[in-house]
Design a protein around this motif. Structure first.
Motif, mmCIF file in Angstrom:
data_model
loop_
_atom_site.group_PDB
_atom_site.id
_atom_site.type_symbol
_atom_site.label_atom_id
_atom_site.label_comp_id
_atom_site.label_asym_id
_atom_site.label_seq_id
_atom_site.Cartn_x
_atom_site.Cartn_y
_atom_site.Cartn_z
ATOM 1 N N ILE A 92 2.653 -3.764 3.870
ATOM 2 C CA ILE A 92 1.877 -3.608 5.109
ATOM 3 C C ILE A 92 1.526 -4.956 5.737
ATOM 4 N N ALA A 93 1.730 -6.051 4.991
ATOM 5 C CA ALA A 93 1.436 -7.369 5.561
ATOM 6 C C ALA A 93 2.082 -8.462 4.722
ATOM 7 N N ARG A 108 4.696 0.519 0.094
ATOM 8 C CA ARG A 108 5.310 -0.157 1.245
ATOM 9 C C ARG A 108 4.572 -1.445 1.570
ATOM 10 N N ASN A 147 -6.344 -9.607 8.313
ATOM 11 C CA ASN A 147 -5.423 -8.591 8.794
ATOM 12 C C ASN A 147 -6.082 -7.205 8.765
ATOM 13 N N PRO A 148 -6.149 -6.513 9.906
ATOM 14 C CA PRO A 148 -6.809 -5.198 9.945
ATOM 15 C C PRO A 148 -6.184 -4.172 9.002
ATOM 16 N N ALA A 149 -4.849 -4.187 8.863
ATOM 17 C CA ALA A 149 -4.193 -3.226 7.976
ATOM 18 C C ALA A 149 -4.587 -3.456 6.524
ATOM 19 N N VAL A 150 -4.766 -4.706 6.159
ATOM 20 C CA VAL A 150 -5.177 -5.036 4.789
ATOM 21 C C VAL A 150 -6.635 -4.623 4.557
ATOM 22 N N VAL A 205 -12.675 -1.627 9.326
ATOM 23 C CA VAL A 205 -11.909 -2.204 10.435
ATOM 24 C C VAL A 205 -12.705 -2.108 11.729
ATOM 25 N N LYS A 219 -8.226 -2.283 6.072
ATOM 26 C CA LYS A 219 -8.254 -0.824 6.002
ATOM 27 C C LYS A 219 -7.804 -0.321 4.633
ATOM 28 N N ALA A 220 -6.727 -0.926 4.081
ATOM 29 C CA ALA A 220 -6.195 -0.489 2.787
ATOM 30 C C ALA A 220 -7.208 -0.691 1.672
ATOM 31 N N GLU A 222 -11.156 2.756 6.923
ATOM 32 C CA GLU A 222 -11.150 2.678 8.390
ATOM 33 C C GLU A 222 -12.449 2.128 8.940
ATOM 34 N N ASP A 226 0.863 -1.170 0.000
ATOM 35 C CA ASP A 226 0.000 0.000 0.000
ATOM 36 C C ASP A 226 0.903 1.225 0.000
#
Length: 268
Positions: free
Chosen positions: A242-243, A240, A253-256, A266, A258-259, A263, A237
């Motif tokens: 992120i997972a 970079r 995965n919460p970061a995934v 999540v 969210k991407a 938000e 993302d």
């Protein structure tokens, strides 16, 4: 060797590239082991194809290094090598936007890829010596074998641009395989496909991986395809990572989340 005893084929260490002050990819690192099928996913503009372009020699990294175990078993630094040099070493790729030679026949599209494996030198080609004639016969035979294996031999005399979309995708993969790679990079092979074509593509990728003993790095937006065939996933993302992890780990995965969904997804 990996913990599972597999041989490392590709290693990317802290890879970055800057375009006019914009850092499109930053600190990308991964390892790919022989026989693996690794997926690289992320939202549009995340930098996935940029990574592919650095691995395949289209872009030169600003920072970092890429090492690859070539078809002769030698580990080489490849960050500054040309696409043709990398293809000779055993790296082949397809593109998100199909890049066939539309006005050439299906057969000739495959034969173009086989030219990198010619044994005949320039003089043999110029004077059509026996070595050249043997090369030509071998290329025709190998082309026929590949088209038959992928069940498109009946269309070998058709122009590539006249094939249905799904068969154009298949032909692009056949052409990549014809160069004899050990590493195949597939850039969104399911783009533009309907669900039935995507299911057939999943079977095709699994088939070629087993049949040709290929290691595959795959970019794809179709989550059904990615989750169905990839062993490991890396998520990008904004350039970079992120997972990293198994498909089921990535799915949760919460970061995934969210991407991809924002938000609110999540916190839902």
């Amino acid at each position: 060797m990996s913990p599972e005893g597999k041989e490392q084929l590709l290693k990317i260490n802290e890879l970055s590239i800057v375009f006019g002050g914009l850092r499109a990819v930053s600190g990308f690192s991964c390892e790919l082991y022989r026989g693996e099928l690794l997926g690289l996913i992320g939202p549009n503009g995340a930098g996935k194809t940029t990574v592919f372009n650095m691995v395949s020699g289209i872009y030169t990294p600003t920072e970092g290094e890429i090492t690859f175990r070539d078809k002769w078993g030698k580990i080489q630094h490849i960050g500054k090598k040309s696409p043709s040099a990398l293809n000779n070493m055993g790296i082949a790729r397809t593109f998100q936007n199909i890049r066939l030679f539309g006005n050439l026949t299906v057969e000739d599209n495959v034969r173009v890829a086989l030219h990198s494996r010619r044994a005949a030198g320039p003089l043999s080609v110029l004077f059509r010596l026996p070595r050249f004639r043997k090369d030509e016969a071998d290329m025709i035979e190998r082309t026929g074998e590949l088209l038959s294996l992928f069940k498109i031999e009946g269309k070998k005399h058709e122009l590539a641009k006249n094939l249905p979309y799904g068969e154009q995708r298949k032909l692009e993969i056949v052409r990549a395989i014809a160069s004899g790679p050990s590493l195949l990079l597939l850039d969104e092979p399911a783009a533009g496909m309907n669900p039935q074509e995507t299911e057939e593509l999943m079977k095709l990728i699994s088939f070629i991986r087993k049949e040709f003993r290929l290691t595959i790095l795959l970019i794809e937006h179709d989550m059904h395809l990615v989750m169905g065939i990839c062993e490991r996933l890396i998520v990008l993302d904004y350039g970079r990572i992120i997972a990293k992890g198994l498909p089921e780990e990535i799915r949760q995965n919460p970061a995934v989340i969210k991407a991809y969904l924002g938000e609110d997804a999540v916190n839902a």
